[in-house]
Design an enzyme around this catalytic site. Structure first.
Site, PDB file in Angstrom:
ATOM      1  CG  ASN A  22      -1.865   1.265   1.335  1.00 55.66           C
ATOM      2  OD1 ASN A  22      -1.615   2.306   0.523  1.00 55.66           O
ATOM      3  ND2 ASN A  22      -2.379   1.385   2.573  1.00 55.66           N
ATOM      4  CD1 TRP A  23       3.427   0.965  -3.197  1.00 60.17           C
ATOM      5  CD2 TRP A  23       3.268   2.266  -4.941  1.00 60.17           C
ATOM      6  NE1 TRP A  23       4.099   0.270  -3.835  1.00 60.17           N
ATOM      7  CE2 TRP A  23       3.985   1.178  -5.055  1.00 60.17           C
ATOM      8  CE3 TRP A  23       3.344   3.303  -5.897  1.00 60.17           C
ATOM      9  CZ2 TRP A  23       4.530   0.553  -6.443  1.00 60.17           C
ATOM     10  CZ3 TRP A  23       3.897   2.873  -7.113  1.00 60.17           C
ATOM     11  CH2 TRP A  23       4.536   1.743  -7.185  1.00 60.17           C
ATOM     12  CE  LYS A  24      -0.043   3.246   4.802  1.00 60.89           C
ATOM     13  NZ  LYS A  24      -0.431   3.295   6.137  1.00 60.89           N
ATOM     14  CG  HIS A  80      -5.797   1.992   5.269  1.00 64.02           C
ATOM     15  ND1 HIS A  80      -5.381   2.932   6.176  1.00 64.02           N
ATOM     16  CD2 HIS A  80      -4.855   1.293   5.018  1.00 64.02           C
ATOM     17  CE1 HIS A  80      -4.156   2.734   6.586  1.00 64.02           C
ATOM     18  NE2 HIS A  80      -3.830   1.591   6.038  1.00 64.02           N
ATOM     19  CD  GLU A 129      -2.863   5.443   6.657  1.00 69.33           C
ATOM     20  OE1 GLU A 129      -2.998   5.537   5.513  1.00 69.33           O
ATOM     21  OE2 GLU A 129      -1.930   5.156   7.464  1.00 69.33           O
ATOM     22  CD  GLU A 176      -3.429  -2.175   7.412  1.00 67.39           C
ATOM     23  OE1 GLU A 176      -2.158  -2.469   6.781  1.00 67.39           O
ATOM     24  OE2 GLU A 176      -3.872  -1.243   7.454  1.00 67.39           O
ATOM     25  N   GLY A 193       2.952   2.401  10.745  1.00 70.14           N
ATOM     26  CA  GLY A 193       3.628   3.432  10.513  1.00 70.14           C
ATOM     27  C   GLY A 193       4.494   3.829  11.790  1.00 70.14           C
ATOM     28  CB  SER A 213       5.549  -1.752  12.089  1.00 67.61           C
ATOM     29  OG  SER A 213       5.038  -0.244  12.090  1.00 67.61           O
ATOM     30  N   GLY A 249       3.183  -0.865   4.161  1.00 68.50           N
ATOM     31  CA  GLY A 249       3.080   0.421   3.952  1.00 68.50           C
ATOM     32  C   GLY A 249       4.537   0.866   3.811  1.00 68.50           C
ATOM     33  N   GLY A 250       5.216   1.358   4.667  1.00 71.42           N
ATOM     34  CA  GLY A 250       6.521   1.867   4.349  1.00 71.42           C
ATOM     35  C   GLY A 250       7.492   1.099   3.720  1.00 71.42           C
TER      36      GLY A 250
HETATM   37  P1  13P Z   1       3.213   0.506   7.627  1.00 73.18           P
HETATM   38  O1  13P Z   1       3.830  -0.976   6.972  1.00 73.18           O
HETATM   39  O2  13P Z   1       3.848   1.684   7.079  1.00 73.18           O
HETATM   40  O3  13P Z   1       2.969   0.362   9.067  1.00 73.18           O
HETATM   41  O4  13P Z   1       1.768   0.703   7.178  1.00 73.18           O
HETATM   42  C1  13P Z   1       0.746  -0.438   7.306  1.00 73.18           C
HETATM   43  C2  13P Z   1      -0.417  -0.212   6.432  1.00 73.18           C
HETATM   44  O5  13P Z   1      -1.147   0.833   6.745  1.00 73.18           O
HETATM   45  C3  13P Z   1      -0.690  -0.694   5.170  1.00 73.18           C
HETATM   46  O6  13P Z   1      -2.168  -0.401   4.688  1.00 73.18           O
END
Ligand code: 13P
Length: 256
Positions: A13-15, A99, A101, A171, A177, A216, A237-238
């Site tokens: 997930n590149w956000k 998600h 967010e 999640e 993050g 994470s 994510g990251g």
């Molecule tokens: P991180 O891997 O950056 O913690 O993000 C997880 C995430 O929200 C994937 O959708």
């Protein structure tokens, strides 16, 4: 291969990161390393604006494309929104929905997310429905209550047959993050409870639904998480923003 013959799925997930050219570059590197990968499902979810550029890099590849959100109607006067039909036209096969967010910053409710889940399935997009508790909810001991409410709301009206294309991502909000990961045991406990809930909703189909862990996840902690019986992959994510750790995560899964 994870337990019960569920194929691992590693989804990035590149956000809100990467322009079309940056995205194309990243996907080119991932594709070079993983384009022929068949033992693990691999998905990248760029922002809408980079989907077309990424799709161009992925023709003939086993790396699949997903979006990070969508509006639950095929077309119409919904300024600023993107429909499932539009995503299909850009070769998306997956879509992340609900998600944390989006729940937090855009006030998405379970019933709105539910509309999206139904519309995605209707359009042959595989929904990756995200659920997870906040820190204060975990501390109050209400984790499973919160998740059950998200599952009940998000999956209303989904039949066992429709659930064949469903993916769930657990999640924990406090792990996103932050560098804090749920321990494999903590995650497994919730994944098992999610699967039990899916079994009450969909019967046997629950054993086929992949439940991803997100928060994470990185090469250093992925192996132990993926060893858990109900963890069928990761939503990353990251660590999906550079090809090296992302490719490494897929290799870890494929070596299981
Ligand atoms: P991180 O891997 O950056 O913690 O993000 C997880 C995430 O929200 C994937 O959708």
């Amino acid at each position: 291969m994870s337990q019960n013959t569920r194929k691992y799925l590693i989804a990035g997930n590149w956000k809100m990161n990467n322009t079309p050219s940056e995205g194309a570059e990243l996907v080119r590197e991932i594709n070079l390393a993983l384009g022929q990968e068949t033992s693990v499902g691999v998905v990248v979810c760029p922002p809408f604006t980079a989907l077309e550029a990424c799709a161009g890099e992925l023709s003939g590849s086993n790396v699949q494309l997903g979006a990070q959100n969508m509006y639950p109607k095929s077309e119409g006067a919904y300024t600023g929104e993107v429909s499932p039909v539009m995503l299909r036209a850009l070769f998306c096969t997956f879509v992340i929905l609900g998600h944390s967010e989006r729940r937090e910053y855009f006030a998405e409710s379970d019933s709105f997310i539910n509309e999206k889940v139904l519309a995605a399935i209707e359009s042959n997009l595989k929904p990756i429905l995200c659920v997870g508790e906040r820190l204060e909810e975990r501390e109050a001991g209400t984790t499973m209550e919160v998740i059950k409410k998200q599952l009940d709301g998000g999956l209303a009206g989904v039949t066992a047959e429709m659930a064949e294309s469903l993916i769930i991502a657990y999640e924990p909000v406090w792990a996103i993050g932050t560098g804090k990961t749920a321990t494999p045991e903590m995650a497994q406990e919730v994944h098992a409870a999610i699967r039990a809930d899916l079994a009450t909703k969909f019967g046997e189909t629950a054993s086929k639904i992949r439940i991803l862990y997100g928060g994470s996840m990185k090469p250093a902690n992925a192996s132990e998480l993926l060893d858990q019986p109900d963890i069928d992959g990761g939503l990353i994510g990251g660590a999906s923003l550079q090809s090296k750790p992302f490719v490494e995560l897929v290799k870890i899964a494929s070596n299981k």
